[in-house]
Motif scaffolding. Structure first.
Motif, PDB file in Angstrom:
ATOM      1  N   ASN A 117       0.769  -1.152  -0.036  1.00  0.00           N
ATOM      2  CA  ASN A 117       0.071  -0.039  -0.028  1.00  0.00           C
ATOM      3  C   ASN A 117       0.850   1.123   0.093  1.00  0.00           C
ATOM      4  O   ASN A 117       1.802   1.341   0.573  1.00  0.00           O
ATOM      5  CB  ASN A 117      -1.052   0.133   1.184  1.00  0.00           C
ATOM      6  N   LYS A 132      -2.739  -1.008   7.205  1.00  0.00           N
ATOM      7  CA  LYS A 132      -3.068   0.523   7.168  1.00  0.00           C
ATOM      8  C   LYS A 132      -3.667   1.269   8.294  1.00  0.00           C
ATOM      9  O   LYS A 132      -3.246   2.437   8.475  1.00  0.00           O
ATOM     10  CB  LYS A 132      -3.929   0.600   5.887  1.00  0.00           C
ATOM     11  N   ASP A 146      -9.948   2.403   9.470  1.00  0.00           N
ATOM     12  CA  ASP A 146      -9.128   3.222   8.807  1.00  0.00           C
ATOM     13  C   ASP A 146      -9.931   4.746   8.839  1.00  0.00           C
ATOM     14  O   ASP A 146      -9.634   5.360   8.032  1.00  0.00           O
ATOM     15  CB  ASP A 146      -8.534   3.125   7.401  1.00  0.00           C
ATOM     16  N   LEU A 163       0.390   4.020   1.018  1.00  0.00           N
ATOM     17  CA  LEU A 163       0.435   4.794   2.376  1.00  0.00           C
ATOM     18  C   LEU A 163       1.630   4.387   3.450  1.00  0.00           C
ATOM     19  O   LEU A 163       2.169   4.932   4.341  1.00  0.00           O
ATOM     20  CB  LEU A 163      -0.951   4.674   3.101  1.00  0.00           C
ATOM     21  N   LEU A 164       2.014   3.094   3.133  1.00  0.00           N
ATOM     22  CA  LEU A 164       2.814   2.375   4.084  1.00  0.00           C
ATOM     23  C   LEU A 164       4.492   2.296   3.483  1.00  0.00           C
ATOM     24  O   LEU A 164       4.961   1.915   4.603  1.00  0.00           O
ATOM     25  CB  LEU A 164       2.325   0.924   4.317  1.00  0.00           C
TER      26      LEU A 164
END
Length: 272
Positions: free
Chosen positions: A20, A31, A109, A22-23
């Motif tokens: 991902n 997440k 999330d 975002l990671l």
């Protein structure tokens, strides 16, 4: 709503996905562990549930050791998850102890979640007494508060709506068509695809925007196999989960504008 009302609350954390965007560079596998507002997103969700004015047993659906290692000043227990949101929801639903009919599902999330959002949704869901209640937010509510927010919307006669990341299920009444639920979940970012599963007349009504969102829910109930209701939420932030970097930036800004230092209730859970 009173503190005597009881339900079980399940936080869905999704599958581990180190790829991902975002990671990237964080070393995290889920997440929901991404810090937003000074704490992992899932902790913000747990805190909101714990602070809501209804009694709830809190569960977290996960197989991530990082999530399991979190600790708060309130208790929560773990449930195994599965691949995909729908399978994780169903696995959690059938793994819970038989303590009442009502189960609240919340996306992990969702760092902007507040107790007030949960209280409003649960109160409306209990009053309507459907097998499945789903939170939605009308586009005008979002644009009035955060015009820069980019969400996915389903268009109907009475507006355009985005999913609100909250589900309330009455286990006694809930008899779902699992294949239909999984298809809806796969197409959640392309809601027009779900419309093609309806009969031609209903499909035409939706394409021409002749049905309200409540009427669409009635049509969907026939495919799902149980009564479904939609609850339009008056909170723009209810549909603003963190899926991409721009969502994270906006969430950080909103939390900063809410004011006050972040309260971090986490600590490493001591091994048994």
């Amino acid at each position: 709503m009173t503190s005597s009302q009881h339900l079980q609350a399940v936080v869905l954390t999704g599958s581990r996905n180190v790829h991902n965007p975002l990671l990237a560079g964080t070393g995290l596998q889920s997440k929901v562990l991404l810090p937003v507002g000074g704490k992992p997103m899932v902790l913000s969700v747990l805190e909101a549930i714990a602070a809501a004015r209804f009694s709830s047993k809190i569960w977290v659906s996960t197989q991530d050791e990082g999530v399991a290692a979190l600790r708060a000043t309130f208790p929560f227990d773990l449930l195994p998850n599965d691949t995909g949101a729908v399978r994780s929801l169903l696995k959690a639903l059938y793994s819970l102890p038989p303590e009442g009919d009502w189960v609240l599902f919340v996306s992990g999330d969702h760092p902007l979640l507040t107790p007030q959002m949960l209280e409003y949704f649960v109160q409306q869901g209990l009053r309507r007494d459907a097998a499945l209640a789903v939170a939605v937010v009308e586009r005008g509510v979002v644009r009035a508060a955060y015009p820069q927010s980019q969400r996915t919307y389903f268009h109907s006669k009475d507006g355009a709506f985005s999913g609100g990341n909250l589900f309330l299920i009455n286990r006694r009444k809930f008899q779902p068509n699992v294949a239909f639920m999984e298809t809806i979940d796969r197409n959640r970012k392309k809601p027009w695809k779900n419309a093609w599963m309806l009969n031609p007349v209903s499909l035409l009504q939706i394409l021409l925007r002749q049905l309200t969102m409540a009427e669409v829910a009635v049509k969907a109930s026939g495919l799902l196999g149980c009564a479904t209701d939609v609850i339009s939420m008056p909170f723009a932030e209810c549909c603003m989960d963190v899926d991409k970097p721009s969502d994270q930036v906006l969430a950080e800004r909103i939390l900063l504008e809410r004011g006050g230092p972040a309260v971090d209730l986490t600590a490493a859970r001591q091994p048994a």
